[in-house]
Each structure stands twice: as structure tokens, then as C-alpha cells.
Design a protein around this motif. Structure first.
Motif, mmCIF file in Angstrom:
data_model
loop_
_atom_site.group_PDB
_atom_site.id
_atom_site.type_symbol
_atom_site.label_atom_id
_atom_site.label_comp_id
_atom_site.label_asym_id
_atom_site.label_seq_id
_atom_site.Cartn_x
_atom_site.Cartn_y
_atom_site.Cartn_z
ATOM 1 N N SER A 191 16.005 -1.845 5.737
ATOM 2 C CA SER A 191 15.183 -2.257 5.348
ATOM 3 C C SER A 191 15.909 -3.548 4.833
ATOM 4 N N GLU A 201 7.919 -3.318 9.809
ATOM 5 C CA GLU A 201 7.397 -1.393 9.680
ATOM 6 C C GLU A 201 9.199 -0.953 10.334
ATOM 7 N N ALA A 202 9.386 -0.338 8.748
ATOM 8 C CA ALA A 202 11.138 0.454 8.975
ATOM 9 C C ALA A 202 10.436 1.658 9.823
ATOM 10 N N ASP A 233 9.796 2.340 -1.995
ATOM 11 C CA ASP A 233 10.736 1.503 -2.135
ATOM 12 C C ASP A 233 10.226 -0.069 -1.185
ATOM 13 N N ILE A 234 9.453 0.413 0.299
ATOM 14 C CA ILE A 234 9.481 -0.146 1.636
ATOM 15 C C ILE A 234 8.251 -1.085 1.193
ATOM 16 N N GLY A 239 6.407 -4.117 3.261
ATOM 17 C CA GLY A 239 6.636 -3.158 4.428
ATOM 18 C C GLY A 239 5.773 -1.525 4.768
ATOM 19 N N LEU A 241 6.286 2.003 6.814
ATOM 20 C CA LEU A 241 7.320 3.096 7.101
ATOM 21 C C LEU A 241 7.070 3.507 8.426
#
Length: 373
Positions: A191, A201-202, A233-234, A239, A241
Motif C-alpha cells: 500500500s 486499488e490495493a 488507511d487505503i 485507494g 481495496l
């Protein structure tokens, strides 16, 4: 393939789609062909190197119907570079991942036909290629066809027409070498530690595998608490997930994976407004005076400050934030506004005495404060 085709008759796509919806998913990405080359839809174009090398049930169509019936978008993963029915060379290092991408004219036509089939038959909202793409494939024509067919579709960053020489020497995150066009990047099991302007996108498994691994136990899986904090967090850094589910042979999702998804979904039912349809703020990271990490998101004139733990005290201090006197602060999941005061560059907030232990707690601050110094 024969045992697989017997087991998939038990697969219940509605159970999957209902679980994904309850988790809070906005879209689903299904594997249509992995590196082994087995097709999970009744393609008109099958590998010439294996007999009956596809599912005897339209798994792609069945899950697509169930997902869209619940107002989620549907995307498709496809291994457009590696296919072990065309190239059986063992992969013993990272360089060979890219240097075993199949480059023959036969394979180039094969993958192009597959992508067009997935676009036409299932109206792919996302096309998610993996590893890379053959060097001489007509990629720009394929992408133009996709956008002309699905104008609001999106494309990941793994269509790179690359070899091992394109691998970066230094990497901020673990991702495939990127060349050409993409709508978002896809760091894998990693990440960014900062806000990234381009959408990303993680992607990772709930465990350490992209698939069901029967030797993985509780210590190998994300807990619901870890999934919540990872997601928060993402999102704070612009971001998404993409969390991989690895089903057992009969299509059931292992209980430990279900538990993780259910926990994430339960948290999002209360706190989802701080995650969905938000944008990064001026900074992603903050902390309380007691050292609890904080992640920020914003929506119009509202700032969401998500505490990544449950405070021990009934009063917390948000460091380096200055609020206007008209500011209202609420704790998501509670109806009444919270008492607060400005103390120099920090906001001191009184929390409810009945605060339960949770992976994260969200403070909704309106109007949004400014960063202090």
C-alpha cells in the motif's frame, strides 16, 4: 478439470453476492481464467492444447447475474500474459514471470477473442488483466473497442507489454511494470504511505494466498479488525481495496474468510459514510495526543476523522486541527453531538461514556477544520 466440473454444480452465486453486498462491496471482480488456463465460462474459443479445458457451467454468467441483481458492478480478471496450457516453462524467479508471457500469434488471437467475448457477453464494468500482455498484441484496438462498448468502464495497469528488462530497480509498492494506458494502479499485498492523486486499488487475499489454501489457519487470515483498519488507511490515501476470496472446491467460502467479511461489513453499516463517495483531505494521517493513529477523509464541507483504536479516556485531543466556533462534531453511530473545545492548535473532544471497543471510531466534523501547525 473433471473433478472441478463435478464440484461446481454445488456453487451458489446468490450466497456469494449476498455476502459481498452485506460486506459493503460496490463492485466484484471475478477470475475468468487464471494462469492454469482453465476457462470459467463457456467460451467459443478453447485452448487447442488441452481437451475440455473449461468449466461445464457458466460460472461467470451466474455470478454476474447475482451481483448485478444487488446493484453492484461486475469486473473480470483474466490472465492475458501467462497461460500454462500454452507455455509450461516453470517459473523459478520474478524475471521468468514476465519472460514466460506467451508471445505466439496463436495466443495473441486467443486472448483478444476472449476479452472481446467477456466485454460483449457480460458487459464488463472493469477489465482486470494480470502480469502483462503479449508484445505484439493489438492492445490499443482492444481498449478502444472496450471504451466504445462500455463508455464508463475502467482498465487496470497490468496490460503492460513488457519483459523482465522493464522491472523497476526500486519500488515504492509491489506492482507490475506499467506501460501505456490505465485508469488505476494495483499494488499487491502492499500500500502507499501517502495520498496518491491517480486512483489506485490495493489487492490481496484475506490470507496469504489468492485462492483456498487448506494449510492456512486463523494466524494466516486478516481479522475483521485488521481488515477495517487496512480499508480505512487505503481510502484515506485515495485507494480502493480489492480483497480476494478463496473458495473451497464446492464453491463455499471458508468460515474464517466469511467472518472477516462480516466484521468489515458490520463496521461499514455504521461508518460507511466516512468511506464511500469521499475524497482524500489535505493530509491522510494524524494522531491523538495519546498516540492513536487517525485517518482523514472528506465529503463536501465535512471532515471525517477515523481513530484506528478505542481510546482509554473519555476525552481525546486531535492534534493540529483548528475548528470554527460553529463546528458540530458527532460520533458515527451516536445521535447527539459531542462537546468539544479548541485548545491551541488542537481540538479536545469529549466521547460518550458508553463507547464500545471497536476496530475504529469515526468523528464527523462539520464544517471541516483547518490544519494547525
Amino acid at each position: 478439470v473433471a473433478p472441478f466440473n463435478r464440484e461446481i454444480q454445488k456453487f451458489n452465486p446468490d450466497e456469494w453476492a449476498e455476502l459481498f453486498q452485506d460486506t459493503g462491496a460496490r463492485y466484484v471482480v471475478m477470475v475468468t481464467k487464471h494462469h492454469d488456463g482453465v476457462l470459467l465460462w463457456p467460451s467459443e474459443h478453447t485452448t487447442p492444447h488441452r481437451e475440455n479445458y473449461r468449466a461445464n457451467r457458466d460460472l461467470v454468467g451466474d455470478l454476474t447475474t447475482a451481483v448485478r441483481a444487488r446493484d453492484m458492478k461486475m469486473g473480470f480478471y483474466y490472465s492475458g500474459g501467462l497461460d500454462w496450457s500454452f507455455n509450461e516453462t516453470p517459473i523459478t524467479n520474478r524475471e521468468l514471470v514476465y519472460d514466460t508471457i506467451v508471445q505466439t500469434p496463436e495466443f495473441i488471437e486467443y486472448v483478444d477473442l476472449h476479452w472481446r467475448e467477456l466485454i460483449d457477453k457480460y458487459q464488463a464494468d472493469v477489465i482486470w488483466n494480470d502480469i502483462g500482455y503479449p508484445l505484439n498484441a493489438p492492445l490499443q484496438e482492444l481498449l478502444a473497442y472496450y471504451y466504445n462498448t462500455i463508455p464508463d468502464g475502467v482498465v487496470n495497469d497490468r496490460f503492460g507489454q513488457v519483459t523482465s528488462k522493464d522491472l523497476p530497480e526500486d519500488e515504492e509498492v509491489v506492482k507490475n511494470p506499467e506501460t501505456g494506458h490505465s485508469d488505476f494502479t494495483t499494488p499487491e499485498y502492499s500500500s502507499y504511505n501517502r495520498i496518491v492523486e491517480k486512483k489506485w486499488e490495493a489487492n490481496r487475499g484475506i490470507g496469504f494466498s489468492f485462492g483456498y489454501n487448506r494449510i492456512e489457519g486463523p494466524d494466516s487470515y486478516l481479522s475483521a479488525e485488521e481488515a477495517v483498519r487496512l480499508f480505512v488507511d487505503i481510502v484515506s490515501k485515495n485507494g480502493n481495496l480489492l480483497l480476494n476470496v478463496g473458495p473451497m472446491p464446492d464453491g463455499t467460502i471458508p468460515e474464517l474468510q466469511v467472518k472477516c467479511l462480516q466484521g468489515l461489513g458490520a463496521w461499514l453499516k455504521i461508518n460507511g459514510e466516512a468511506m464511500f463517495d469521499t475524497q482524500p483531505w489535505e493530509t491522510a494521517d494524524g494522531k491523538t495526543a495519546a498516540g492513536i493513529p487517525v485517518r482523514f477523509t472528506q465529503k463536501e464541507d465535512t471532515l471525517y476523522a477515523t481513530l484506528l483504536d478505542t481510546p482509554d479516556e473519555e476525552q481525546i485531543s486531535l492534534k493540529a486541527l483548528k475548528a470554527s466556533p460553529q463546528t458540530v462534531i458527532q460520533l458515527l453511530g451516536h445521535d447527539s453531538p459531542l462537546n468539544w473545545q479548541q485548545n491551541g492548535n488542537d481540538i479536545e473532544v469529549s466521547l460518550p461514556a458508553s463507547l464500545i471497543t471497536a476496530p475504529a471510531h469515526v468523528l464527523k466534523i462539520n464544517p471541516a477544520p483547518v490544519l494547525g501547525h
